[in-house]
Enzyme design. Structure first.
Site, PDB file in Angstrom:
ATOM      1  N   HIS A  54      10.355 -23.986   9.173  1.00  0.00           N
ATOM      2  CA  HIS A  54       9.353 -24.701   9.964  1.00  0.00           C
ATOM      3  C   HIS A  54       7.915 -24.516   9.479  1.00  0.00           C
ATOM      4  O   HIS A  54       7.109 -25.427   9.622  1.00  0.00           O
ATOM      5  CB  HIS A  54       9.429 -24.266  11.431  1.00  0.00           C
ATOM      6  CG  HIS A  54      10.655 -24.785  12.124  1.00  0.00           C
ATOM      7  ND1 HIS A  54      10.863 -24.649  13.480  1.00  0.00           N
ATOM      8  CD2 HIS A  54      11.756 -25.444  11.644  1.00  0.00           C
ATOM      9  CE1 HIS A  54      12.021 -25.216  13.813  1.00  0.00           C
ATOM     10  NE2 HIS A  54      12.591 -25.683  12.710  1.00  0.00           N
TER      11      HIS A  54
ATOM     12  N   CYS B  25       3.244  -3.056   4.088  1.00  0.00           N
ATOM     13  CA  CYS B  25       2.411  -1.912   4.443  1.00  0.00           C
ATOM     14  C   CYS B  25       3.116  -1.181   5.578  1.00  0.00           C
ATOM     15  O   CYS B  25       4.302  -1.415   5.812  1.00  0.00           O
ATOM     16  CB  CYS B  25       0.982  -2.328   4.775  1.00  0.00           C
ATOM     17  SG  CYS B  25       0.767  -3.365   6.229  1.00  0.00           S
ATOM     18  N   GLY B  26       2.428  -0.289   6.272  1.00  0.00           N
ATOM     19  CA  GLY B  26       3.096   0.499   7.308  1.00  0.00           C
ATOM     20  C   GLY B  26       3.640  -0.383   8.422  1.00  0.00           C
ATOM     21  O   GLY B  26       4.815  -0.316   8.788  1.00  0.00           O
ATOM     22  N   THR B  27       2.785  -1.217   8.971  1.00  0.00           N
ATOM     23  CA  THR B  27       3.195  -2.118  10.056  1.00  0.00           C
ATOM     24  C   THR B  27       3.449  -3.533   9.571  1.00  0.00           C
ATOM     25  O   THR B  27       4.042  -4.331  10.310  1.00  0.00           O
ATOM     26  CB  THR B  27       2.087  -2.203  11.118  1.00  0.00           C
ATOM     27  OG1 THR B  27       0.896  -2.699  10.474  1.00  0.00           O
ATOM     28  CG2 THR B  27       1.807  -0.850  11.751  1.00  0.00           C
ATOM     29  N   GLY B  28       2.939  -3.884   8.419  1.00  0.00           N
ATOM     30  CA  GLY B  28       2.953  -5.275   7.940  1.00  0.00           C
ATOM     31  C   GLY B  28       1.778  -6.076   8.470  1.00  0.00           C
ATOM     32  O   GLY B  28       1.520  -7.193   8.011  1.00  0.00           O
ATOM     33  N   ILE B  29       1.057  -5.507   9.415  1.00  0.00           N
ATOM     34  CA  ILE B  29      -0.014  -6.264  10.077  1.00  0.00           C
ATOM     35  C   ILE B  29      -1.250  -6.384   9.190  1.00  0.00           C
ATOM     36  O   ILE B  29      -1.820  -7.470   9.036  1.00  0.00           O
ATOM     37  CB  ILE B  29      -0.369  -5.620  11.436  1.00  0.00           C
ATOM     38  CG1 ILE B  29       0.836  -5.699  12.374  1.00  0.00           C
ATOM     39  CG2 ILE B  29      -1.573  -6.330  12.061  1.00  0.00           C
ATOM     40  CD1 ILE B  29       0.677  -4.889  13.657  1.00  0.00           C
ATOM     41  N   GLY B  30      -1.672  -5.283   8.599  1.00  0.00           N
ATOM     42  CA  GLY B  30      -2.842  -5.342   7.719  1.00  0.00           C
ATOM     43  C   GLY B  30      -2.621  -6.303   6.567  1.00  0.00           C
ATOM     44  O   GLY B  30      -3.515  -7.096   6.214  1.00  0.00           O
ATOM     45  N   MET B  31      -1.425  -6.262   6.007  1.00  0.00           N
ATOM     46  CA  MET B  31      -1.102  -7.190   4.910  1.00  0.00           C
ATOM     47  C   MET B  31      -1.123  -8.632   5.395  1.00  0.00           C
ATOM     48  O   MET B  31      -1.638  -9.521   4.702  1.00  0.00           O
ATOM     49  CB  MET B  31       0.272  -6.861   4.321  1.00  0.00           C
ATOM     50  CG  MET B  31       0.287  -5.654   3.410  1.00  0.00           C
ATOM     51  SD  MET B  31      -0.731  -5.919   1.933  1.00  0.00           S
ATOM     52  CE  MET B  31      -0.128  -4.586   0.886  1.00  0.00           C
TER      53      MET B  31
ATOM     54  N   ASP C  97       0.873  -1.178   0.000  1.00  0.00           N
ATOM     55  CA  ASP C  97       0.000   0.000   0.000  1.00  0.00           C
ATOM     56  C   ASP C  97       0.911   1.229   0.000  1.00  0.00           C
ATOM     57  O   ASP C  97       2.139   1.112  -0.191  1.00  0.00           O
ATOM     58  CB  ASP C  97      -0.996  -0.052   1.175  1.00  0.00           C
ATOM     59  CG  ASP C  97      -0.338   0.178   2.531  1.00  0.00           C
ATOM     60  OD1 ASP C  97       0.900   0.293   2.595  1.00  0.00           O
ATOM     61  OD2 ASP C  97      -1.080   0.249   3.527  1.00  0.00           O
ATOM     62  N   HIS C  98       0.323   2.409   0.238  1.00  0.00           N
ATOM     63  CA  HIS C  98       1.122   3.636   0.234  1.00  0.00           C
ATOM     64  C   HIS C  98       2.195   3.611   1.331  1.00  0.00           C
ATOM     65  O   HIS C  98       3.290   4.115   1.140  1.00  0.00           O
ATOM     66  CB  HIS C  98       0.207   4.854   0.403  1.00  0.00           C
ATOM     67  CG  HIS C  98      -0.672   4.774   1.609  1.00  0.00           C
ATOM     68  ND1 HIS C  98      -1.718   3.877   1.691  1.00  0.00           N
ATOM     69  CD2 HIS C  98      -0.660   5.432   2.795  1.00  0.00           C
ATOM     70  CE1 HIS C  98      -2.321   4.008   2.870  1.00  0.00           C
ATOM     71  NE2 HIS C  98      -1.690   4.946   3.549  1.00  0.00           N
TER      72      HIS C  98
ATOM     73  N   ARG D 150       8.584 -33.373  10.546  1.00  0.00           N
ATOM     74  CA  ARG D 150       7.494 -33.116  11.504  1.00  0.00           C
ATOM     75  C   ARG D 150       6.779 -31.798  11.225  1.00  0.00           C
ATOM     76  O   ARG D 150       5.612 -31.622  11.590  1.00  0.00           O
ATOM     77  CB  ARG D 150       8.027 -33.137  12.934  1.00  0.00           C
ATOM     78  CG  ARG D 150       8.975 -31.994  13.276  1.00  0.00           C
ATOM     79  CD  ARG D 150       9.626 -32.199  14.634  1.00  0.00           C
ATOM     80  NE  ARG D 150      10.428 -31.070  15.051  1.00  0.00           N
ATOM     81  CZ  ARG D 150      11.655 -30.797  14.592  1.00  0.00           C
ATOM     82  NH1 ARG D 150      12.204 -31.574  13.686  1.00  0.00           N
ATOM     83  NH2 ARG D 150      12.320 -29.746  15.035  1.00  0.00           N
ATOM     84  N   HIS D 151       7.464 -30.890  10.549  1.00  0.00           N
ATOM     85  CA  HIS D 151       6.842 -29.594  10.262  1.00  0.00           C
ATOM     86  C   HIS D 151       5.754 -29.720   9.199  1.00  0.00           C
ATOM     87  O   HIS D 151       4.796 -28.954   9.178  1.00  0.00           O
ATOM     88  CB  HIS D 151       7.910 -28.590   9.847  1.00  0.00           C
ATOM     89  CG  HIS D 151       8.972 -28.441  10.885  1.00  0.00           C
ATOM     90  ND1 HIS D 151       8.718 -27.922  12.134  1.00  0.00           N
ATOM     91  CD2 HIS D 151      10.280 -28.812  10.887  1.00  0.00           C
ATOM     92  CE1 HIS D 151       9.826 -27.941  12.858  1.00  0.00           C
ATOM     93  NE2 HIS D 151      10.785 -28.483  12.123  1.00  0.00           N
TER      94      HIS D 151
HETATM   95  C1  RB5 Z   1      -1.857   2.876   6.370  1.00  0.00           C
HETATM   96  O1  RB5 Z   1      -1.894   4.123   7.007  1.00  0.00           O
HETATM   97  C2  RB5 Z   1      -1.593   1.784   7.373  1.00  0.00           C
HETATM   98  O2  RB5 Z   1      -2.706   1.595   8.172  1.00  0.00           O
HETATM   99  C3  RB5 Z   1      -1.225   0.495   6.664  1.00  0.00           C
HETATM  100  O3  RB5 Z   1      -0.096   0.716   5.876  1.00  0.00           O
HETATM  101  C4  RB5 Z   1      -0.893  -0.679   7.536  1.00  0.00           C
HETATM  102  O4  RB5 Z   1       0.042  -0.322   8.509  1.00  0.00           O
HETATM  103  C5  RB5 Z   1      -2.016  -1.401   8.104  1.00  0.00           C
HETATM  104  O5  RB5 Z   1      -1.862  -2.442   8.770  1.00  0.00           O
END
Ligand code: RB5
Length: 149
Positions: A97, A64-70, A7-8, A131-132
């Site tokens: 693993h 993405c910003g945190t990688g979490i949303g992705m 994303d951006h 095993r994995h």
């Molecule tokens: C975008 O502002 C941000 O929310 C996105 O890049 C990401 O961090 C979401 O998990």
């Protein structure tokens, strides 16, 4: 072929990773975003992960910003084992693993130098099997059970 998308928030790091892949002679397919304008990470994660699921691409890299949303989005796609990594140890062991097929990175968390090393580690480390494999099959069983709900 490696699927890559951001994303951006991950746009600038995606460009650096693509340059690294080119320098290493590794082919990739860029699923966007193609500008730094604000966009929604699930819209980028889904097509890249579907290309991994179909076999068009053998692995994926999502930023993405945190990688979490992705990573949340990627793990909704059947057959995808996405790992959010901020260190090389995790990148190595999620390949050894978990046989992770998608790497997620947080561009606002992990600096470019480390992110490139994480990519190299992820792409260069094979799955151990054994095993994995049994454990991954159990994960897939959960996926089938949930799909039937
Ligand atoms: C975008 O502002 C941000 O929310 C996105 O890049 C990401 O961090 C979401 O998990």
């Amino acid at each position: 072929m490696i699927a890559i998308a951001s994303d951006h928030g991950g746009f600038a790091l995606k460009k650096e990773i693509m340059e690294r892949l080119e320098a290493r002679g590794l082919e990739y397919k860029d699923f966007g975003s193609f500008t730094a304008e604000s966009c929604d990470y699930p819209d980028l994660a889904a097509p890249a992960c579907r290309a991994v699921r179909s076999g068009e691409c053998e692995k994926g890299i999502l930023i993405c910003g945190t990688g979490i949303g992705m990573s949340i989005s990627a793990n909704k796609i059947k057959g995808i084992r996405a790992a959010l990594c901020g260190d090389c140890f995790s990148a190595e062991f999620t390949r050894r693993h978990n046989d992770a097929n998608v790497l997620c990175l947080g561009a606002r968390v992990t600096g470019a130098g480390l992110a490139l090393k994480i990519c190299d580690t992820f792409l260069d480390t094979p799955f151990e099997g054994g095993r994995h494999k049994r454990r991954i099959e159990k994960v897939e069983e959960i996926e089938r059970e949930e799909a039937g709900l």
